[in-house]
Write an enzyme that holds these catalytic residues in place. Structure first.
Site, PDB file in Angstrom:
ATOM      1  N   GLU A   1      -5.095   3.302   6.317  1.00 42.97           N
ATOM      2  CA  GLU A   1      -4.806   3.103   4.898  1.00 42.97           C
ATOM      3  C   GLU A   1      -5.470   4.204   4.076  1.00 42.97           C
ATOM      4  O   GLU A   1      -4.976   4.587   3.017  1.00 42.97           O
ATOM      5  CB  GLU A   1      -5.324   1.731   4.459  1.00 42.97           C
ATOM      6  CG  GLU A   1      -5.079   1.404   3.002  1.00 42.97           C
ATOM      7  CD  GLU A   1      -5.458  -0.024   2.657  1.00 42.97           C
ATOM      8  OE1 GLU A   1      -6.134  -0.215   1.639  1.00 42.97           O
ATOM      9  OE2 GLU A   1      -5.088  -0.940   3.411  1.00 42.97           O
TER      10      GLU A   1
ATOM     11  N   SER B   1     -10.990  -0.736   3.131  1.00 39.04           N
ATOM     12  CA  SER B   1     -10.286  -1.094   4.365  1.00 39.04           C
ATOM     13  C   SER B   1      -9.701   0.158   4.998  1.00 39.04           C
ATOM     14  O   SER B   1      -8.994   0.926   4.335  1.00 39.04           O
ATOM     15  CB  SER B   1      -9.166  -2.095   4.065  1.00 39.04           C
ATOM     16  OG  SER B   1      -9.690  -3.292   3.535  1.00 39.04           O
TER      17      SER B   1
ATOM     18  N   ARG C   1       0.813  -1.221   0.000  1.00 41.61           N
ATOM     19  CA  ARG C   1       0.000   0.000   0.000  1.00 41.61           C
ATOM     20  C   ARG C   1       0.848   1.274   0.000  1.00 41.61           C
ATOM     21  O   ARG C   1       0.429   2.307   0.525  1.00 41.61           O
ATOM     22  CB  ARG C   1      -0.973   0.001   1.188  1.00 41.61           C
ATOM     23  CG  ARG C   1      -1.919  -1.187   1.216  1.00 41.61           C
ATOM     24  CD  ARG C   1      -2.819  -1.233  -0.029  1.00 41.61           C
ATOM     25  NE  ARG C   1      -3.664  -2.411   0.005  1.00 41.61           N
ATOM     26  CZ  ARG C   1      -3.372  -3.571  -0.598  1.00 41.61           C
ATOM     27  NH1 ARG C   1      -2.257  -3.688  -1.315  1.00 41.61           N
ATOM     28  NH2 ARG C   1      -4.177  -4.601  -0.513  1.00 41.61           N
TER      29      ARG C   1
END
Length: 299
Positions: free
Chosen positions: A292, A222, A172
């Site tokens: 995130e 998420s 990520r």
């Protein structure tokens, strides 16, 4: 305040005091002072140059699927690429896509052309630019596995082309989160495959998403990055936080790694839930959960 931005982009491509809740998958966010919708790389460059020359803050977004905009909104100019920067072309085993194209559309085109490698992206809601920026991934696939090169604007307004290796992809993460370059397009290198098999795998992933993720509610996907050796959803579930809510924001009962907008949620509600989860997980395990999603706007 920014009226003369119309010198570099048509007035039809400009909106004032634009509610960011209309441009994020969370359906949350106060107004942006000014939002523009460039239709070409040249217009993106001209708007950014205009902002830099006047010390006007700017934020580049794609489809808004991975951001939480604070309730007071965004000062300066928001440059949204997902509306019009949408060039897309298949060239042999590669696909060239401008930053505003939805990644799921690229995956669908790849399947139609019998190109394998993007099956994992079938249900990822973001744009190509956002997917590159975050090294988006799912089901054991991620962008770094398919990116051949990325075209971007550097901090001086120069067009640059970075190879996949130069993008410094990690979980990520990418170099674009650190260098401030604006992603304009990406070339993805895929492999020949059978359209029926590719489509079957994409359908399987789509069904798994429907079964496990709260797709029926607005969210930003998420919320937290996965700590090494752990899965965030079970961590939160074990603490009994599934279904916990503050205002209109709720930890999903379907997947505890998601915070959903059940109706009328504010950014303040979501941020309070994020802080609660972080504190509880830290107390229980010593882990520091890192968001995130990108949190932007005026505090």
């Amino acid at each position: 305040m920014y009226e003369d931005i119309k010198q570099v982009i048509p007035e039809a491509y400009v909106r004032w005091d634009e509610p960011m809740k209309n441009h994020t998958s969370f359906r949350i966010g106060g107004p942006a002072d000014c939002m523009v919708f460039p239709s070409s790389v040249e217009q993106v460059n001209q708007v950014i140059s205009w902002c830099r020359n006047r010390d006007v803050p700017f934020l580049v977004i794609g489809s808004g699927s991975n951001i939480l905009v604070r309730d007071k909104g965004i000062r300066g100019v928001v440059i949204k690429l997902a509306e019009r920067l949408s060039g897309l072309a298949v060239e042999g085993q590669s696909i060239y896509a401008e930053a505003g194209v939805l990644l799921s559309h690229v995956a669908q085109l790849a399947a139609e052309k019998g190109l394998s490698g993007l099956e994992f992206a079938e249900g990822i809601p973001g744009s190509v630019g956002g997917a590159v920026y975050m090294n988006a991934g799912a089901y054991d696939g991620e962008m770094k596995n398919v990116i051949y090169e990325v075209t971007a604007l550097d901090s001086e307004g120069n067009l640059v082309v970075l190879t996949s290796g130069e993008c410094d992809f990690d979980y990520r993460k990418s170099i674009f989160q650190r260098n401030g370059y604006v992603i304009l397009a990406a070339r993805m290198l895929l492999k020949p495959g059978d359209t029926r098999e590719i489509t079957a795998k994409m359908n399987e992933f789509a069904e798994r998403r429907r079964q496990k993720q709260p797709l029926e509610f607005p969210s930003a996907g998420s919320v937290f990055r996965r700590p090494e050796g752990y899965f965030v959803g079970p961590l939160i579930e074990e603490l009994g936080l599934k279904g916990y809510h503050i205002g209109g924001a709720e930890i999903s009962t379907k997947h505890a790694g998601f915070i959903i907008n059940t109706g009328g949620a504010t950014a303040e509600d979501v941020l309070a839930l994020i802080e609660l989860v972080q504190a509880r997980v830290r107390e229980s395990t010593g882990l520091n959960l890192e968001p995130e999603i990108r949190i932007v706007g005026e505090a």
